[in-house]
Enzyme design. Structure first.
Site, mmCIF file in Angstrom:
data_model
loop_
_atom_site.group_PDB
_atom_site.id
_atom_site.type_symbol
_atom_site.label_atom_id
_atom_site.label_comp_id
_atom_site.label_asym_id
_atom_site.label_seq_id
_atom_site.Cartn_x
_atom_site.Cartn_y
_atom_site.Cartn_z
ATOM 1 N N HIS B 77 0.847 -1.201 0.000
ATOM 2 C CA HIS B 77 0.000 0.000 0.000
ATOM 3 C C HIS B 77 0.885 1.254 0.000
ATOM 4 C CE1 HIS B 77 -2.879 3.051 1.311
ATOM 5 N NE2 HIS B 77 -2.132 3.271 2.400
ATOM 6 N N ASP B 106 6.479 20.345 -27.360
ATOM 7 C CA ASP B 106 6.608 19.025 -26.742
ATOM 8 C C ASP B 106 7.648 19.137 -25.642
ATOM 9 O OD1 ASP B 106 6.655 16.283 -26.147
ATOM 10 O OD2 ASP B 106 6.392 15.722 -28.237
ATOM 11 N N TRP B 141 7.517 0.518 3.943
ATOM 12 C CA TRP B 141 8.060 1.172 2.738
ATOM 13 C C TRP B 141 9.488 1.627 2.954
ATOM 14 C CZ3 TRP B 141 9.339 6.279 1.085
ATOM 15 C CH2 TRP B 141 9.228 7.262 2.065
ATOM 16 N N SER B 171 13.550 5.552 -13.671
ATOM 17 C CA SER B 171 12.506 6.134 -14.504
ATOM 18 C C SER B 171 12.177 7.556 -14.061
ATOM 19 C CB SER B 171 11.258 5.248 -14.448
ATOM 20 O OG SER B 171 10.100 6.013 -14.666
ATOM 21 N N SER B 172 12.021 7.758 -12.750
ATOM 22 C CA SER B 172 11.681 9.098 -12.272
ATOM 23 C C SER B 172 12.826 10.075 -12.507
ATOM 24 C CB SER B 172 11.345 9.073 -10.785
ATOM 25 O OG SER B 172 10.331 8.155 -10.538
ATOM 26 N N HIS B 255 13.137 11.961 3.089
ATOM 27 C CA HIS B 255 12.471 13.204 3.417
ATOM 28 C C HIS B 255 12.272 14.125 2.216
ATOM 29 C CE1 HIS B 255 10.153 15.537 6.058
ATOM 30 N NE2 HIS B 255 10.606 16.575 5.396
ATOM 31 N N GLU B 257 11.749 13.174 -0.521
ATOM 32 C CA GLU B 257 10.662 12.507 -1.241
ATOM 33 C C GLU B 257 9.292 13.051 -0.838
ATOM 34 O OE1 GLU B 257 10.424 10.452 -3.686
ATOM 35 O OE2 GLU B 257 8.312 9.882 -3.492
ATOM 36 N N TYR B 259 8.534 15.981 -0.030
ATOM 37 C CA TYR B 259 8.319 17.250 -0.732
ATOM 38 C C TYR B 259 8.130 17.032 -2.222
ATOM 39 C CZ TYR B 259 9.066 19.244 3.701
ATOM 40 O OH TYR B 259 8.894 19.535 5.018
ATOM 41 N N SER B 270 -1.680 26.629 -6.657
ATOM 42 C CA SER B 270 -1.355 28.003 -7.034
ATOM 43 C C SER B 270 -1.867 28.361 -8.426
ATOM 44 C CB SER B 270 0.163 28.224 -6.969
ATOM 45 O OG SER B 270 0.598 28.075 -5.632
ATOM 46 N N HIS B 304 15.094 13.758 11.197
ATOM 47 C CA HIS B 304 13.953 13.849 12.106
ATOM 48 C C HIS B 304 13.066 12.605 12.022
ATOM 49 C CE1 HIS B 304 11.211 16.205 9.050
ATOM 50 N NE2 HIS B 304 11.110 14.921 8.897
ATOM 51 N N HIS B 305 13.411 11.713 11.103
ATOM 52 C CA HIS B 305 12.739 10.413 11.094
ATOM 53 C C HIS B 305 13.447 9.433 12.024
ATOM 54 C CE1 HIS B 305 10.136 11.325 7.629
ATOM 55 N NE2 HIS B 305 11.127 12.116 7.295
ATOM 56 N N THR B 330 6.434 26.643 4.199
ATOM 57 C CA THR B 330 5.180 25.934 3.947
ATOM 58 C C THR B 330 4.003 26.781 4.409
ATOM 59 O OG1 THR B 330 6.449 23.941 4.403
ATOM 60 C CG2 THR B 330 4.080 23.704 4.217
ATOM 61 N N LYS B 333 3.003 29.604 2.083
ATOM 62 C CA LYS B 333 2.147 29.226 0.958
ATOM 63 C C LYS B 333 0.676 29.261 1.364
ATOM 64 C CE LYS B 333 5.371 26.216 -1.370
ATOM 65 N NZ LYS B 333 5.493 27.036 -2.593
ATOM 66 N N ARG B 452 1.640 1.477 14.976
ATOM 67 C CA ARG B 452 1.368 1.221 13.558
ATOM 68 C C ARG B 452 1.961 -0.119 13.169
ATOM 69 N NH1 ARG B 452 5.662 5.160 10.327
ATOM 70 N NH2 ARG B 452 4.770 4.255 8.453
HETATM 71 C C1 HEM Z 1 -8.729 5.674 1.748
HETATM 72 C C2 HEM Z 1 -7.486 5.975 1.734
HETATM 73 C C3 HEM Z 1 -6.426 5.387 2.651
HETATM 74 C C4 HEM Z 1 -6.561 4.602 3.761
HETATM 75 C C5 HEM Z 1 -7.833 4.058 4.380
HETATM 76 C C6 HEM Z 1 -5.235 4.329 4.251
HETATM 77 C C7 HEM Z 1 -4.961 3.550 5.364
HETATM 78 C C8 HEM Z 1 -3.685 3.281 5.848
HETATM 79 C C9 HEM Z 1 -3.382 2.606 7.082
HETATM 80 C C10 HEM Z 1 -4.420 2.099 8.060
HETATM 81 C C11 HEM Z 1 -2.043 2.525 7.203
HETATM 82 C C12 HEM Z 1 -1.236 1.927 8.351
HETATM 83 C C13 HEM Z 1 -0.973 0.483 8.187
HETATM 84 C C14 HEM Z 1 -0.195 -0.001 9.374
HETATM 85 O O1 HEM Z 1 0.675 0.742 9.877
HETATM 86 O O2 HEM Z 1 -0.430 -1.136 9.810
HETATM 87 C C15 HEM Z 1 -1.474 3.158 6.043
HETATM 88 C C16 HEM Z 1 -0.128 3.294 5.795
HETATM 89 C C17 HEM Z 1 0.416 4.071 4.782
HETATM 90 N N1 HEM Z 1 -0.289 4.791 3.821
HETATM 91 FE FE1 HEM Z 1 -2.299 4.860 3.628
HETATM 92 N N2 HEM Z 1 -4.327 4.963 3.439
HETATM 93 C C18 HEM Z 1 -5.013 5.631 2.458
HETATM 94 C C19 HEM Z 1 -4.480 6.435 1.464
HETATM 95 C C20 HEM Z 1 -3.125 6.690 1.314
HETATM 96 C C21 HEM Z 1 -2.572 7.612 0.359
HETATM 97 C C22 HEM Z 1 -3.368 8.425 -0.632
HETATM 98 C C23 HEM Z 1 -1.218 7.571 0.513
HETATM 99 C C24 HEM Z 1 -0.126 8.313 -0.228
HETATM 100 C C25 HEM Z 1 -0.235 9.114 -1.219
HETATM 101 C C26 HEM Z 1 -0.926 6.640 1.559
HETATM 102 C C27 HEM Z 1 0.342 6.314 1.994
HETATM 103 C C28 HEM Z 1 0.631 5.455 3.039
HETATM 104 C C29 HEM Z 1 1.958 5.142 3.494
HETATM 105 C C30 HEM Z 1 3.268 5.674 2.910
HETATM 106 C C31 HEM Z 1 1.827 4.264 4.567
HETATM 107 C C32 HEM Z 1 2.957 3.661 5.412
HETATM 108 C C33 HEM Z 1 3.198 2.243 5.027
HETATM 109 C C34 HEM Z 1 4.271 1.691 5.910
HETATM 110 O O3 HEM Z 1 4.117 1.734 7.139
HETATM 111 O O4 HEM Z 1 5.293 1.235 5.348
HETATM 112 N N3 HEM Z 1 -2.108 6.110 2.030
HETATM 113 N N4 HEM Z 1 -2.501 3.613 5.225
#
Ligand code: HEM
Lengths: 188, 545
Positions: B77, B106, B141, B171-172, B255, B257, B259, B270, B304-305, B330, B333, B452
């Site tokens: 996720h 282009d 992640w 790629s990025s 970090h 990332e 931003y 904007s 800070h992480h 920030t 803005k 978490r």
């Molecule tokens: C309906 C939308 C979303 C829900 C319900 C949701 C739910 C969750 C939950 C519950 C966790 C924690 C899982 C855990 O620690 O056991 C999580 C982790 C995370 N989510 Fe989401 N999320 C959503 C959308 C997003 C979006 C839009 C992003 C990024 C653009 C995102 C990025 C992340 C990241 C980076 C983690 C950390 C994963 C990790 O601990 O390695 N999520 N999400």
């Protein structure tokens, strides 16, 4: 190349602008590796500390070789600017050959100092610093081979030889990186 | 040389096949759409994973996923949302809009552009193929050592992670270089670098951050692979390496990332806020500098992480102070958008609603961000749901709402059709209610001690009610996205109106038909200010004097 009718806003060829950005990115790449190495040295004693001066023979010879190749690269670039086709082919081939000898020398150095990848953290640092640098040098060798080939075909003119300019930047850069690596691996 | 832009030379033969004409395209608009569609698809997959997470956590002791599957799903996720969703969506918008906004035909390197797209989709498929080949990455992640070492992570899961990251990051990087050089080289006559639209400026800074930050994660992934495959010991504290090294290298990328994830959305803000407030962006120059300041500062806050890793007092102070500091540009803005709206003739379109939602949500995420930047508070809440709540307010409430504002704003340009406003507003309110139901209680749960990355929790911990509540919220959020998909599908089935400038816009993308012809512009209005199209339409009120 593309969109030739639009004048580039910086006044530089787009390939050159891109090369500057790429080299900036490369600097962060090698910077990260070097920082990893320095971090390790802060934690553990470096195995090459106090090694006899004779250990420096191969790396120093290698470094010298690379310095000479910078010179021959410059001669190739000058030839391209002056439109000297034969000289361009010769000097880029010489540079390429020097590069290959350098990589051979690096392999010799790597195997002769007996540090294996799995030897503590440092074995890996040594491998990656030398290895990623050698890979970059080989990329430069490929670029030079292409340059020599295109030069032979008469692709370059005194006004249009961006590939040679960019190739030279890359070559100087990779040599410069080695100068830094040599210093931190062997001299300090 | 090429009579037909936007295609490879051998394209003409393939012209008849619709599939091939897309697959071989080098037209920035088509690549932009490919990016957006592919990334939106991955975003939905990441969303389904989020729903699975929420189902598993809905009640204590639930058995939807089980521990092993849970670890894979939450890791994928996060990876999906970041690398396959948010980042490529930004690149997709940039691909489509940057050349248009600067009046170019282009991108500067169209073939490289196609290359970065194909590497992106390959990287995504590669990463997901792991589910079928022994399991997906499952260490979160940020893949902390020593959990990723062969001793604790046998099999190929983390090799998939490392190789996938390498492909996606290369790629990025290629994409970022292309964007930078395009902006530096291809601007229309008269457009100075200080006059590019703010979205373009933000993409420029974002791409620079990327070009300098991606190498670190490239190194991290490469070293991880070597540790796993060649037996090097970089991250193996017991054998002469150091697990902390991983954290430093990773967060030096990690970090910046975040931003990279937020600045494109701020760029969209904007554009959207001024157009729908009928005013120029307040303090353009200050905003531009604040973006650049964020770019520089983002490289100085990585640790800070790592507050809880036993850093020295002085390092703690330094990184905490830096992190407070980055709150300043920030905040600037936010105030500038508010000042832009102040006294403006606001049109409450769906796009504007999402933009206003962004401001509110992002302020909440920003404030909790200041909380976790202060060391003592962070020690209390680190690795708890407080952090998860914080970063979803900025990632979802910021990045994703910003992208949705951009979707409603630019969809008419890309398709020649306006998205349905009624349906749009319905999706806005659904998503707003849903997301706050999911993410607000997370702060409470975190303070109440819920960690978490746990697949379940005891019934007597007192967390059950809010977890169930959040799961409902997640499904409401998902319904909101369903409305958006329905809206898109229904709109695309209507005949196009091809309106060039439906919002009475300011910038050059509205100076051509919708969608634009292959070469983008027949003719360009003169560019003398930051709002060339406004000047052309309202010579009496032009920005130039
Ligand atoms: C309906 C939308 C979303 C829900 C319900 C949701 C739910 C969750 C939950 C519950 C966790 C924690 C899982 C855990 O620690 O056991 C999580 C982790 C995370 N989510 Fe989401 N999320 C959503 C959308 C997003 C979006 C839009 C992003 C990024 C653009 C995102 C990025 C992340 C990241 C980076 C983690 C950390 C994963 C990790 O601990 O390695 N999520 N999400």
């Amino acid at each position: 190349m593309n969109q030739a009718n639009i004048k580039p806003r910086t006044g530089l060829d787009s390939a050159k602008v891109a090369t500057i950005v790429v080299l900036g990115s490369e600097t962060f790449f090698f910077g990260t590796l070097v920082s990893a190495y320095l971090f390790m040295r802060g934690v553990y004693p470096w195995p090459l500390d106090g090694a006899p001066l004779s250990r420096l023979v191969i790396p120093a010879a290698n470094t010298l070789l690379l310095l000479v190749s910078v010179l021959t690269m410059y001669l190739a670039l000058r030839a391209a600017r002056a439109g000297g086709k034969a000289a361009l082919v010769t000097w880029s081939t010489v540079t390429l050959a020097l590069g290959l000898v350098f990589v051979g020398g690096q392999v010799l150095e790597y195997t002769s100092n007996g540090m294996m990848p799995g030897d503590q953290g440092f074995g890996g640092v040594f491998l990656t610093l030398m290895g990623f640098h050698a890979l970059h040098l080989l990329a430069g060798v490929v670029m030079l081979a292409l340059i020599a080939m295109r030069a032979r075909l008469g692709d370059f003119t005194p006004r249009r030889h961006t590939a040679v300019e960019v190739g030279a930047w890359f070559w100087y850069y990779v040599a410069g990186v080695w100068a830094v690596l040599f210093t931190i691996l062997y001299l300090i | 040389m090429t009579t037909q832009t936007g295609t490879f030379p051998y394209m003409r033969r393939a012209e008849k096949s619709k599939f091939l004409s897309w697959a071989l395209t080098t037209d920035h608009k088509r690549i932009g759409i490919l990016y957006l569609v592919t990334a939106f698809f991955f975003f939905l997959v990441g969303g389904i994973e989020a729903l699975l997470i929420r189902l598993q956590l809905a009640a204590p002791g639930a058995e939807v996923l089980g521990p092993d599957a849970y670890n894979q799903v939450f890791t994928m996720h996060g990876m999906t949302m970041i690398f396959l969703g948010a980042m490529p969506i930004a690149i997709g918008f940039a691909n489509y809009m940057v050349p248009l906004m600067i009046g170019a035909k282009d991108m500067v390197f169209p073939k490289l552009n196609a290359l970065s797209y194909w590497m992106f989709i390959f990287g995504g498929i590669f990463m997901y193929s792991s589910f079928l080949l022994g399991g997906a990455p499952d260490k979160g992640w940020f893949a902390y050592a020593p959990m990723t070492m062969p001793a604790y992570s046998p099999g190929m899961r983390m090799d998939f992670w490392a190789l996938g990251v390498i492909v996606l990051v290369v790629s990025s990087t290629v994409g970022s270089i292309n964007i930078i050089v395009t902006i530096l080289q291809m601007r229309a006559r008269g457009m100075r670098i200080t006059q590019v639209p703010m979205f373009v400026w933000n993409m420029l800074i974002t791409s620079f951050i990327g070009v300098f930050a991606f190498p670190s994660v490239l190194v991290a992934a490469a070293l991880l692979l070597l540790d796993r495959q060649l037996g090097t010991q970089f991250f193996n504290t017991g054998a002469g390496g150091d697990a902390m090294l991983w954290q430093h290298i990773f967060w030096f990328f990690g970090h910046p990332e975040v931003y990279i994830l937020i600045l494109p959305a701020m760029g969209i803000m904007s554009e959207v806020v001024p157009v729908f407030s009928r005013k120029p962006l307040f303090g353009f120059t200050i905003i531009a500098f604040s973006t650049a300041a964020i770019g520089v500062l983002s490289f100085m806050v990585w640790a800070h992480h790592m507050f809880s890793t036993g850093m020295s007092q002085i390092a703690l102070l330094f990184f905490a102070a830096d992190s407070f500091l980055i709150g300043v540009p920030t905040g600037i803005k936010i105030f500038s958008w508010l000042a832009t709206m102040w006294g403006g003739k606001i049109r409450f379109t769906t796009s504007m609603l999402f933009a206003m939602g962004f401001i509110v949500m992002f302020v909440i995420g920003g404030i909790t961000g200041i909380h976790v930047a202060s060391v003592p508070l962070d020690w209390q809440v680190t690795d708890s749901y407080y952090v998860v709540g914080h970063f979803h307010y900025v990632l979802f409430g910021g990045t994703i709402l910003g992208f949705l504002a951009g979707l409603f704003y630019w969809f008419p340009k890309m398709s020649g059709r306006l998205l349905g406003e009624r349906m749009g507003k319905l999706s806005f309110w659904t998503i707003m209610i849903g997301m706050n139901m999911v993410f607000l209680p997370m702060h409470y749960l975190g303070l109440a001690g819920m960690p978490r990355r746990v697949y379940t929790y005891p019934a007597d911990a007192g967390w059950a009610f809010w977890n169930m509540f959040e799961t409902w919220g997640a499904f409401i959020t998902a319904t909101g996205f369903l409305f958006i998909i329905i809206n898109i599908v229904m709109t695309l089935r209507r005949p196009a109106t091809h309106e060039a400038d439906p919002w009475d816009g300011y910038t050059l993308e509205w100076a051509t038909s919708s969608p634009p012809p292959p070469e983008n512009f027949d003719s360009l209005p003169p560019v003398r200010s930051r709002r060339p199209l406004w000047d052309a339409k309202h010579p009496d009120m032009a920005d130039t004097h």
